[in-house]
Design an enzyme around this catalytic site. Sequence first.
Site, short mmCIF file in Angstrom:
data_model
loop_
_atom_site.label_atom_id
_atom_site.label_comp_id
_atom_site.label_asym_id
_atom_site.label_seq_id
_atom_site.Cartn_x
_atom_site.Cartn_y
_atom_site.Cartn_z
N HIS A 192 -3.61 24.69 57.37
CA HIS A 192 -4.37 25.30 58.45
C HIS A 192 -3.90 24.89 59.84
CE1 HIS A 192 -6.61 26.52 55.01
NE2 HIS A 192 -6.80 27.60 55.75
N ARG A 299 -11.70 33.80 60.65
CA ARG A 299 -11.96 32.54 59.92
C ARG A 299 -13.07 31.77 60.62
NH1 ARG A 299 -5.95 32.63 59.37
NH2 ARG A 299 -5.46 32.40 57.16
N ARG A 335 -15.26 36.66 57.72
CA ARG A 335 -15.29 35.91 56.45
C ARG A 335 -16.31 34.79 56.60
NH1 ARG A 335 -10.13 32.82 54.39
NH2 ARG A 335 -10.66 31.40 56.08
N ASN A 457 -2.36 33.13 50.77
CA ASN A 457 -2.15 31.69 51.00
C ASN A 457 -2.70 30.89 49.82
OD1 ASN A 457 -1.28 32.50 53.47
ND2 ASN A 457 -3.18 31.99 54.53
N CYS A 505 -4.53 39.70 53.67
CA CYS A 505 -4.64 38.97 54.93
C CYS A 505 -4.01 37.57 54.87
CB CYS A 505 -6.11 38.87 55.37
SG CYS A 505 -7.11 37.94 54.22
C1 PEP Z 1 -5.66 33.01 52.22
O1 PEP Z 1 -5.96 32.13 51.41
O2 PEP Z 1 -4.68 33.75 52.10
C2 PEP Z 1 -6.47 33.21 53.43
C3 PEP Z 1 -6.25 34.21 54.24
O3 PEP Z 1 -7.43 32.28 53.69
P1 PEP Z 1 -7.12 30.84 54.35
O4 PEP Z 1 -5.69 30.80 54.75
O5 PEP Z 1 -8.04 30.69 55.49
O6 PEP Z 1 -7.43 29.91 53.21
MG MG Z 2 -7.87 31.13 51.56
#
Ligand code: PEP
Ligand code: MG
Length: 586
Positions: A192, A299, A335, A457, A505
């Site tokens: 992150h 987010r 989200r 991700n 996404c």
């Molecule tokens: C993901 O997991 O692809 C996502 C978009 O959520 P995050 O990166 O916030 O976990």
């Molecule tokens: Mg995620």
Amino acid sequence: MQTLRGIPVSPGFVIGRIFVIEDESRPRVKKRNIDLADIPAELERYEFARNASICELNELHKTAADEMGKEAAKIFLFHIGVLCDPTVMTPIKKMIEEDQVNAEYAIWNTFNTLSKKFASHPDSTFQSKVDDLRDLASRQLGNLDTKKKVSITNLNEGTVIAARDLTPSQTAGFDRTKVAAFVTALGGRTSHTAIVAGALNLPAVVGVKGLLAQVSDGQKIIVDGQKGLIILDPDEETIEHYHQAQIRARQVSLSLHEYAKLPAITADGVRITLLGNIEFAHEIDQVINDGGTGIGLYRTEFLFLTQRAKPTEEDHYRAYSECVKHLKGKPLTIRTIDLGADKYTQSQEENPERNPYLGLRSIRYCLVHQDIFRTQLRAILRASAHGPIKVMFPLVTNIAEFRTGKYFIREEMEDLDEQGVAYDKDIEIGMMVEVPAAALMAGSFAREVDFFSIGTNDLVQYTLAVDRTNERVASLYTPIHPAVLKLIRDVTRAGRRHEVPVSCCGQSAADPAFAALLLGLGVRTISATGSSLPMLKKTIRGLTVSRCERIAKKAISFDSEAEAASYVRSRLRKLVPEVFDGRPVG
Ligand code: PEP
Ligand code: MG
């Protein structure tokens, strides 16, 4: 001149000077022997640091009691108690007097010994206090190092932050007019911290082995966010080379900006929806400027990560209403909070989880902490009266989680009805597909959800069993993996069968090669970091969906991710050389 290699996570070139953020769990405390005559002064320095820390903790206690209640604020009383405890104070003073060492070392050594005792204590109450002890040690050390404390709030322009690791909130909290780039010793491509660096448009390199042993404050550095390199004490020739690279990058970015204004339509006429991912409301204008037609992922956990107190319903409502205002009728997908794993400091937990990525995170966390969840849901509903909002739950793994989340929304709707508060009664409720279980069961979920949003991700992390934040296994983190592609195909097929829209996404969607595969697999909506949208438009406009379908079909048929990635790279390089030349794929 010395070159170190890491993982590129946010592009761009910076020539600047380093500011080192000490690792709070392992402060680099140097032992210094002092003369007999200096003992009283050193004892005084210790007293100064202790008292200054007590003053800070009293303040924190007051604020926390007001904002979170007396019970939650008790932790600061415990901290003050430790600093005033003679069994802690005496060994520190004794070390200064008898071993004739500096106050920093005496504090660090004593707290380190105490931490080890607490960590190995059979009672978990003691084990859970280890982070508090570390925190106390670094608070006192911080109060001794006044120079450093002042300088973090007073950085020069072009500062490159070097740290062992950064929390998302630290990353988000730096003064953006001064900080030009980040480099860290830990971290992976989609950690992150990397995502926030991208959102702030700051070049970043993570996973640089042995970083802190090589750098010092004020040292000259070049950060190459394209190749994942950092160059310490660069010579004139290298500086000039990167200066030219900066100029070229600016020209490319200007020329790409032309695409921001054009529609995202493939060469065979298929319209693709390009949306932006955001962590903060203020990013929206940039997303729109970069050609996004709305927000596909907000987010919202960053509301928690950037402030000490839990956000109130009004905090949530204000943030969402601000987004709606900036979007002027364009859609916003909120989200619900995705706390847990690397987006929640485990040290705040009384009993840290042993395996937080498989623990109480995301929708699981919300269903346990219902007060937090309901507060957010009410705010989302209230904001939905002002503009088009969709809501989605993260990391859903079973249908009961989705149903319970939806049930809470319905209950909050009933309450708002009773109070005569306006909201969008037809608000769409969707889910993220981030674990193989959700992808494989997409057909069942599709009967109940309004939309799917694939989060690559996490989907890559859980499919390949590769920690997305761990630099040691970063080379195994490969989105163009037949297993991942098959799961995405399952989701789009289920979506088509049940007429449920599917978007993607994850960070990988910002990579033109992966985006081409997504088109080939049936995805028609992509949400990515704003700055990647012009390049994605250029890619989309240079390809046909039928060609992408053939490439995806072939990529999925390979036995290995290496073959798949190399095939995709070579095909796309031929088809749209202006996008793919010199760009790594995978
Ligand atoms: C993901 O997991 O692809 C996502 C978009 O959520 P995050 O990166 O916030 O976990
Ligand atoms: Mg995620």
